[in-house]
Design an enzyme around this catalytic site. Sequence first.
Site, PDB file in Angstrom:
ATOM      1  CG  HIS A  57      -1.880  -1.144   1.265  1.00  0.00           C
ATOM      2  ND1 HIS A  57      -3.060  -1.176   0.559  1.00  0.00           N
ATOM      3  CD2 HIS A  57      -1.797  -2.326   1.926  1.00  0.00           C
ATOM      4  CE1 HIS A  57      -3.687  -2.326   0.789  1.00  0.00           C
ATOM      5  NE2 HIS A  57      -2.922  -3.047   1.604  1.00  0.00           N
ATOM      6  CG  ASN A 131      -7.485  -4.973   0.356  1.00  0.00           C
ATOM      7  OD1 ASN A 131      -6.814  -3.967   0.558  1.00  0.00           O
ATOM      8  ND2 ASN A 131      -7.002  -6.193   0.520  1.00  0.00           N
ATOM      9  CE1 TYR A 341      -1.894  -5.070   8.013  1.00  0.00           C
ATOM     10  CE2 TYR A 341      -2.577  -2.796   7.738  1.00  0.00           C
ATOM     11  CZ  TYR A 341      -2.453  -4.065   7.239  1.00  0.00           C
ATOM     12  OH  TYR A 341      -2.855  -4.352   5.955  1.00  0.00           O
TER      13      TYR A 341
END
Length: 490
Positions: A57, A131, A341
Amino acid sequence: MANEVRKTMTTGAGRPVGDNQNSLTAGPRGPVVFQDFLLFEKMAHFNRERIPERVVHAKGSGAYGHFVCTNPDMFKWTTARLFEKVGNITPLFIRFSTVGGEKGSADSERDPRGFAVKFYTEEGNWDMVGNNTPIFFIRDPLKFGDFIHTQKRDPQTNLKSPTMMWDFFSLSPESLHQVTILFSDRGTPNGYRHMNGYSSHTFSLINAENELFYVKWHFKTRQGIKNLTREEADAMRGKDPDYAQRDLFEAVKNGDFPRWHVCMQVMPEADAETYHINPFDLTKVWPHSDYPLVEVGEMVLDRNPENYFAEVEQAAFEPRNIVPGMGYSPDKMLQGRLISYPDAHRHRLGVNYDALPINKPDSPVATYHRDGAMRFDGNGGSSPNYEPNSFSGPTQDPRYIERPNPITGTVARHNHGDDSDYYTQAGNLFRLMKTDEKERLISNISDSLSQVPRHIQERQLCHFFRADPAYGESVAKAIGISIDELVTAK
């Protein structure tokens, strides 16, 4: 301009700058001297302007907006206060992105699109990190790095490699459903405004009676779905590689505010035990005939960022950010992302990333986190940095203890191949496509698959055939292979 107040330039420490045009040298033609504090500060800062780009990303676009709750019955499923009543407005920031490309790649690449929304609620941030597809290529986080490597560059040639990609796909048949989406028209959306967003993962909601419901989030574009053909996407890469960024920014700037219906699928906790599809398998959807969409509200984007780096590049989304009345699920990929993350953000932005203005909650923050690189607030002042303490520091509140969830089974590396229906949903998707959509799907696949070694082609063709014979036959014909001989041999 006549009334403009001109500020005196300073160094980062506030020292006024008298000359920003000339380095400090030993004579007009002499060397630069070591004491030129301004030169070295400017060079050092410039050398560090680029933080590490995201591993995935990397290229993205962002906008501010708000969410409005429109469902009066959300109390049946959750105590989350942003859904407490119709008309509740929650500010938000969204970041759209491509997944596999680098920061300078084209917006029209064939690639999934990231769809990450940060809701600044009165109970803390809720990050819906999804997404533009309701599923993914894999269902176990152990394989995520391997998969992403196949989408990046060959370690020898530094070029994108169809062989790496199809080798992985053909050896990972659970990817077939997402591969079918990727090579369909949906693989090249026409900008960010004309695509849906999905949580993809299964999350949960918890109501006042402590009942749990599993949910999947859907963001349905009100602009209508629009995609680019392969030829249009290829042309756009050369014509305007920043097309999606430009389209989003200009739409918001001109008052053509993009909107999405926010919906969810709801599965009672008990259903998960007996449902014929593993509800936590990221490679599969929940059929809407079993769990129809429930409309929750509307998302509107109505303000552009003022500074791309500060607001879009430094935005850090993480699926672990939920609010009271929400929970996670046993989705293996989700469990992995809950750890990976924040770890990625600490590496990329530093340990204090969640205190950056774009990431900081609107609600009060009370932690014992101290120090660390780039600590830019009061660092807790003179308050204690440990807990428990006798000096009125923040304390725990048992009202927010997580709901206990029973688990059973042995701790082992369970073979997910035991659940090997890789083909039904991929085949269903193929059969739902119109004739012209199927033709473009086959053309897109064959354009890529034709570049890889024969043994990989054969392995992948067998997966297409198992999903639907017409699917396999069409791709085989397009790349010059007899599917009859192949199926007989296999």
